[in-house]
Scaffold this active site. Sequence first.
Site, mmCIF file in Angstrom:
data_model
loop_
_atom_site.group_PDB
_atom_site.id
_atom_site.type_symbol
_atom_site.label_atom_id
_atom_site.label_comp_id
_atom_site.label_asym_id
_atom_site.label_seq_id
_atom_site.Cartn_x
_atom_site.Cartn_y
_atom_site.Cartn_z
ATOM 1 N N CYS A 191 0.656 -1.267 0.058
ATOM 2 C CA CYS A 191 0.030 -0.108 -0.040
ATOM 3 C C CYS A 191 0.666 1.382 0.135
ATOM 4 C CB CYS A 191 -0.817 0.109 1.034
ATOM 5 S SG CYS A 191 -2.050 -1.580 1.115
ATOM 6 N N HIS A 235 -3.340 7.236 2.968
ATOM 7 C CA HIS A 235 -4.029 6.190 2.249
ATOM 8 C C HIS A 235 -5.158 5.650 2.602
ATOM 9 C CE1 HIS A 235 -3.843 1.844 1.042
ATOM 10 N NE2 HIS A 235 -3.609 1.454 2.282
ATOM 11 N N ASN A 258 -9.976 0.025 -0.179
ATOM 12 C CA ASN A 258 -8.570 -0.019 -0.348
ATOM 13 C C ASN A 258 -7.904 -0.558 -1.367
ATOM 14 O OD1 ASN A 258 -5.734 -0.160 0.287
ATOM 15 N ND2 ASN A 258 -5.829 -1.240 2.391
HETATM 16 N N1 COA Z 1 -18.601 -8.528 8.483
HETATM 17 C C1 COA Z 1 -19.134 -8.969 9.671
HETATM 18 N N2 COA Z 1 -18.428 -9.229 10.610
HETATM 19 C C2 COA Z 1 -16.956 -9.069 10.571
HETATM 20 C C3 COA Z 1 -16.519 -9.166 9.581
HETATM 21 C C4 COA Z 1 -17.349 -8.574 8.284
HETATM 22 N N3 COA Z 1 -16.877 -8.315 7.164
HETATM 23 N N4 COA Z 1 -15.109 -9.185 9.466
HETATM 24 C C5 COA Z 1 -14.946 -9.557 10.858
HETATM 25 N N5 COA Z 1 -16.054 -9.497 11.393
HETATM 26 C C6 COA Z 1 -16.773 -9.778 12.748
HETATM 27 C C7 COA Z 1 -15.270 -10.619 13.561
HETATM 28 O O1 COA Z 1 -15.499 -12.203 13.067
HETATM 29 C C8 COA Z 1 -15.653 -10.534 14.883
HETATM 30 O O2 COA Z 1 -16.340 -11.513 15.307
HETATM 31 P P1 COA Z 1 -16.310 -12.089 16.726
HETATM 32 O O3 COA Z 1 -16.332 -10.936 17.677
HETATM 33 O O4 COA Z 1 -17.780 -12.756 16.965
HETATM 34 O O5 COA Z 1 -14.901 -12.926 16.784
HETATM 35 C C9 COA Z 1 -16.003 -9.111 14.874
HETATM 36 O O6 COA Z 1 -16.452 -8.889 13.689
HETATM 37 C C10 COA Z 1 -14.860 -8.289 15.358
HETATM 38 O O7 COA Z 1 -13.533 -8.265 14.609
HETATM 39 P P2 COA Z 1 -12.296 -7.671 14.436
HETATM 40 O O8 COA Z 1 -11.559 -7.972 13.747
HETATM 41 O O9 COA Z 1 -11.943 -7.463 16.100
HETATM 42 O O10 COA Z 1 -13.018 -6.141 14.267
HETATM 43 P P3 COA Z 1 -12.275 -4.777 13.993
HETATM 44 O O11 COA Z 1 -13.092 -3.781 14.759
HETATM 45 O O12 COA Z 1 -10.823 -4.905 14.337
HETATM 46 O O13 COA Z 1 -12.336 -4.637 12.340
HETATM 47 C C11 COA Z 1 -11.049 -4.517 10.551
HETATM 48 C C12 COA Z 1 -11.784 -5.270 11.634
HETATM 49 C C13 COA Z 1 -10.541 -5.427 9.598
HETATM 50 C C14 COA Z 1 -12.177 -3.552 9.799
HETATM 51 C C15 COA Z 1 -10.239 -3.757 11.230
HETATM 52 O O14 COA Z 1 -9.372 -4.461 12.132
HETATM 53 C C16 COA Z 1 -9.080 -2.807 10.407
HETATM 54 O O15 COA Z 1 -9.650 -1.945 9.455
HETATM 55 N N6 COA Z 1 -8.023 -3.195 10.472
HETATM 56 C C17 COA Z 1 -6.876 -2.436 9.384
HETATM 57 C C18 COA Z 1 -6.806 -3.236 8.007
HETATM 58 C C19 COA Z 1 -6.333 -2.464 7.224
HETATM 59 O O16 COA Z 1 -6.597 -1.351 6.687
HETATM 60 N N7 COA Z 1 -5.249 -3.126 6.648
HETATM 61 C C20 COA Z 1 -4.692 -2.848 5.426
HETATM 62 C C21 COA Z 1 -3.518 -1.777 5.971
HETATM 63 S S1 COA Z 1 -2.427 -1.241 4.672
#
Ligand code: COA
Length: 323
Positions: free
Chosen positions: A114, A250, A280
């Site tokens: 990225c 980003h 993204n």
């Molecule tokens: N739809 C619904 N539920 C989802 C889901 C989706 N697409 N993806 C994950 N979940 C669920 C998980 O399974 C989890 O369920 P559980 O509590 O029953 O286990 C719950 O949502 C919370 O998951 P978690 O991973 O803790 O959520 P979060 O608040 O951290 O959000 C992201 C997840 C991926 C959106 C977040 O971590 C994020 O944006 N991270 C950075 C990613 C990124 O930008 N990467 C690229 C960098 S260049």
Amino acid sequence: MIYSRITGTGSYLPEQVLTNHDLEKIVETSDEWIRERTGIGQRHVVGPEETTCDLAEQAARSALAAAGRRPEDIDLIIVGTTTPDQVFPSTACLLQQRLGVHNGCAAFDVQAVCTGFVYALGVANQFIRAGSARCALVVGAETISRILDWNDRGTCVLFGDGAGAVVLEASETPGILSTHLHADGRYESLLSVPRGIGKGYAQMVAGEAYLQMKGNEVFKWAVNTLGRIVEETLEANGIEQSQVDWLIPHQANIRIIQATARKLKMPMEKVIVTVEQHGNTSAASVPLALDAAVRDGRIKRGDLVLMEAFGGGFTWGSALLHF
Ligand code: COA
């Protein structure tokens, strides 16, 4: 003193749109969850015959037109991509062929996920400042949809395909004031596509090279690192955050963008946000956002613009420039 300056911007998104509601039919998710946690409303994805070079070509032609340049004026091509059309030739060489640039100029890809565009811009800036190039084409282009596991709701809802490009030319006045590029290879396990020629080649051939991510750990890392890189950039140039006209972050997640803006005490009106429309797009995200804000008239000639990005590697970087 030679500086480099952006003289034209362009971007391209593939036609096919996948909304959050479309994704509800593929994995167990909801429009509400995706919007609340990421700010994403839709993403664009390539068709079966479309490649990264196709997207790069459209963005490049649009940037060349905006700069009033023809392909033969280009004397350097750098493409930031993690999803090249093939192992080699590089996407930059394929693009050189497509555009009909036959002057033998250097053309190569930069792979910093990225952060790919910011890395490519930093490298092109060095070429121009050293007098080794005068008119560079710098592109960020990705078909990330090809390396997603469409059964993994934790990743497939976050990404999309696209391309952005700039023409960067030698100038007597800045232009780019500074670029700051960093990496820390210890965090492979948090964000990777663990397939390639040396490892898991059979799976790669079978099309099972998927992006894997520990989302919440990457989230924390991204927020801290982006806050630090912004401070480093301002300090290196002896300027206050209030002097920055536009932040182009980003476009990974609205919550990461908001957290960085808060750290910078930057009002969201000065932050360019396009993540809602395309998710993204990895190396394409910063130049896509730049082009959108240039074309809608928000970013004007002379404005002070701060770009920042973070990605797999980990890699991260920034560029401070007068547009
Ligand atoms: N739809 C619904 N539920 C989802 C889901 C989706 N697409 N993806 C994950 N979940 C669920 C998980 O399974 C989890 O369920 P559980 O509590 O029953 O286990 C719950 O949502 C919370 O998951 P978690 O991973 O803790 O959520 P979060 O608040 O951290 O959000 C992201 C997840 C991926 C959106 C977040 O971590 C994020 O944006 N991270 C950075 C990613 C990124 O930008 N990467 C690229 C960098 S260049």
